[in-house]
Design a protein around this motif. Structure first.
Motif, PDB file in Angstrom:
ATOM      1  N   ASP A 251      -5.671   5.603  -2.628  1.00  0.00           N
ATOM      2  CA  ASP A 251      -4.699   5.427  -3.715  1.00  0.00           C
ATOM      3  C   ASP A 251      -3.295   5.424  -3.132  1.00  0.00           C
ATOM      4  O   ASP A 251      -2.933   6.306  -2.357  1.00  0.00           O
ATOM      5  N   GLY A 252      -2.519   4.458  -3.534  1.00  0.00           N
ATOM      6  CA  GLY A 252      -1.128   4.414  -3.084  1.00  0.00           C
ATOM      7  C   GLY A 252      -0.925   3.620  -1.811  1.00  0.00           C
ATOM      8  O   GLY A 252       0.189   3.219  -1.495  1.00  0.00           O
ATOM      9  N   LEU A 253      -2.023   3.398  -1.071  1.00  0.00           N
ATOM     10  CA  LEU A 253      -1.894   2.653   0.191  1.00  0.00           C
ATOM     11  C   LEU A 253      -1.281   1.271  -0.041  1.00  0.00           C
ATOM     12  O   LEU A 253      -0.371   0.851   0.658  1.00  0.00           O
ATOM     13  N   ILE A 254      -1.771   0.572  -1.057  1.00  0.00           N
ATOM     14  CA  ILE A 254      -1.296  -0.799  -1.315  1.00  0.00           C
ATOM     15  C   ILE A 254       0.215  -0.839  -1.580  1.00  0.00           C
ATOM     16  O   ILE A 254       0.884  -1.820  -1.260  1.00  0.00           O
ATOM     17  N   ASN A 255       0.746   0.241  -2.128  1.00  0.00           N
ATOM     18  CA  ASN A 255       2.184   0.243  -2.450  1.00  0.00           C
ATOM     19  C   ASN A 255       3.062   0.103  -1.206  1.00  0.00           C
ATOM     20  O   ASN A 255       4.212  -0.305  -1.293  1.00  0.00           O
ATOM     21  N   MET A 256       2.500   0.446  -0.038  1.00  0.00           N
ATOM     22  CA  MET A 256       3.253   0.301   1.202  1.00  0.00           C
ATOM     23  C   MET A 256       3.649  -1.163   1.421  1.00  0.00           C
ATOM     24  O   MET A 256       4.712  -1.450   1.973  1.00  0.00           O
ATOM     25  N   PHE A 268      -4.772  -5.877  -1.424  1.00  0.00           N
ATOM     26  CA  PHE A 268      -5.538  -4.998  -0.529  1.00  0.00           C
ATOM     27  C   PHE A 268      -7.011  -5.196  -0.847  1.00  0.00           C
ATOM     28  O   PHE A 268      -7.446  -4.968  -1.977  1.00  0.00           O
ATOM     29  N   LEU A 269      -7.751  -5.637   0.156  1.00  0.00           N
ATOM     30  CA  LEU A 269      -9.187  -5.837  -0.028  1.00  0.00           C
ATOM     31  C   LEU A 269      -9.947  -4.760   0.741  1.00  0.00           C
ATOM     32  O   LEU A 269      -9.759  -4.607   1.948  1.00  0.00           O
ATOM     33  N   ALA A 270     -10.766  -4.008   0.017  1.00  0.00           N
ATOM     34  CA  ALA A 270     -11.555  -2.944   0.640  1.00  0.00           C
ATOM     35  C   ALA A 270     -13.033  -3.187   0.356  1.00  0.00           C
ATOM     36  O   ALA A 270     -13.414  -3.466  -0.783  1.00  0.00           O
TER      37      ALA A 270
END
Ligand SMILES: [Mn+2]
Length: 335
Positions: A251-256, A268-270
């Motif tokens: 959570d929040g990683l994509i905001n970077m 962001f593809l996981a």
């Protein structure tokens, strides 16, 4: 507060008071908002001597284990219809019946009554009463208003859960969903005992070194395209599993990606359980929801997602291609 002005607010409040049994539902891959809001409601039900159950299709991330009654979360993909027969089914922060228990159609017809308390603009209105307030920055705003109007106060534990829900959904009052009402809600919760620094330590300053390195791996793969308007990174399933990541570790990683100058659309593809989870963020004039809907997903205007089946490499290529087209042609159907 906006939620109280909704015509269905009083109806939901009456239903909560009238029913002695509540079955509270959270959405899959639960986040701070669905869990914090649901646990606060659950705690009120307990205090009121109601028969209450809180159910989620996926397990509780460790980060939220400080919520009141956290150990009582029932984790199951479906519920026997008999367990909801005399109960009010209360869906919390769930935009569509597809994002919670697998047998929702059966449960919705078997239950005594149902309410849907949410803030997603694309909510499918699946319950008998749908209190959907898209202007709310978190479902926590609506639940806080309901608890206040219920008339039995808000305990410190409930306030902590609701404050967590509020700040995780509006990015610590940074997203464009943040409003006068968000801050009004925060004021109520602080008055009820929520402690912002302690909560921030628990939810944001609580990462393992493995997860930090996993974030670093994603960051190292940052790719810009569409003239610098789109940014993308990705993680494979074995990499996520290798870091012992639970459902909110990313959570929040994509905001970077949104921190990069000029970026309007972040992707962001996981890879997860053989499936692909796409997260999308956007700035005006682009809509994360519109782009996610091209892959069968949905969400908010500037934060959305989709589950995409198929091979990882192929999915990554098609996500890039579709985003490029979307940014080039915007909302027109000229493709
Ligand atoms: Mn939410």
């Amino acid at each position: 507060m906006t939620a109280e002005k909704n015509g269905l607010f009083d109806e939901v409040l009456k239903k909560l008071k009238r029913h002695d049994s509540w079955v509270i539902l959270c959405h899959e891959n639960p986040d701070g908002d669905t869990l914090g809001s649901a646990f606060a409601l659950y705690s009120l039900g307990k205090r009121e001597g109601k028969s209450v159950m809180i159910v989620c299709p996926d397990s509780l991330p460790d980060t939220f284990s400080f919520f009141p009654h956290a150990a009582e979360l029932r984790v199951t993909k479906s519920l026997p219809a008999g367990e909801v027969r005399n109960a009010l089914l209360a869906a919390v922060d769930i935009s569509t019946e597809k994002r919670t228990l697998a047998n929702m159609p059966e449960l919705l017809s078997a239950c005594a009554d149902s309410v849907n308390i949410d803030h997603h603009g694309d909510n499918t209105m699946f319950a008998a009463t749908n209190l959907v307030v898209p202007s709310a920055s978190a479902t926590a705003e609506i639940i806080t208003a309901l608890l206040s109007a219920y008339g039995k106060g808000i305990t410190e534990g409930e306030a902590s859960a609701l404050y967590t829900a509020l700040v995780t959904d509006n990015g610590n009052f940074r997203y464009n969903s943040t409003s006068v009402e968000s801050h009004g809600c925060a004021q109520l919760l602080l008055e009820a005992g929520a402690k912002p620094t302690e909560i921030d330590d628990r939810i944001n300053e609580n990462m393992t070194d493995k997860i930090l390195r996993l974030w670093g791996l994603a960051l190292s793969r940052t790719e810009l395209f569409a003239g610098g308007k789109c940014a993308l990174f990705w993680l494979r399933g074995f990499e996520i599993d290798g870091a012992d990541a639970d459902s909110n570790a990313l959570d929040g990683l994509i905001n970077m990606l949104m921190r990069i100058k000029g970026v309007k659309v972040a992707l962001f593809l996981a890879e997860k359980n053989g499936n692909n989870k796409l997260s999308v963020r956007s700035r005006a004039p682009y809509s994360a929801r519109d782009l996610a809907s091209r892959f069968g997903g949905g969400g908010h205007q500037n934060a959305a997602g989709a589950k995409i089946s198929g091979g990882f490499e192929d999915t990554l290529a098609s996500v890039k291609k579709e985003a490029e087209k979307y940014v080039a042609f915007g909302n027109t159907s000229a493709q």
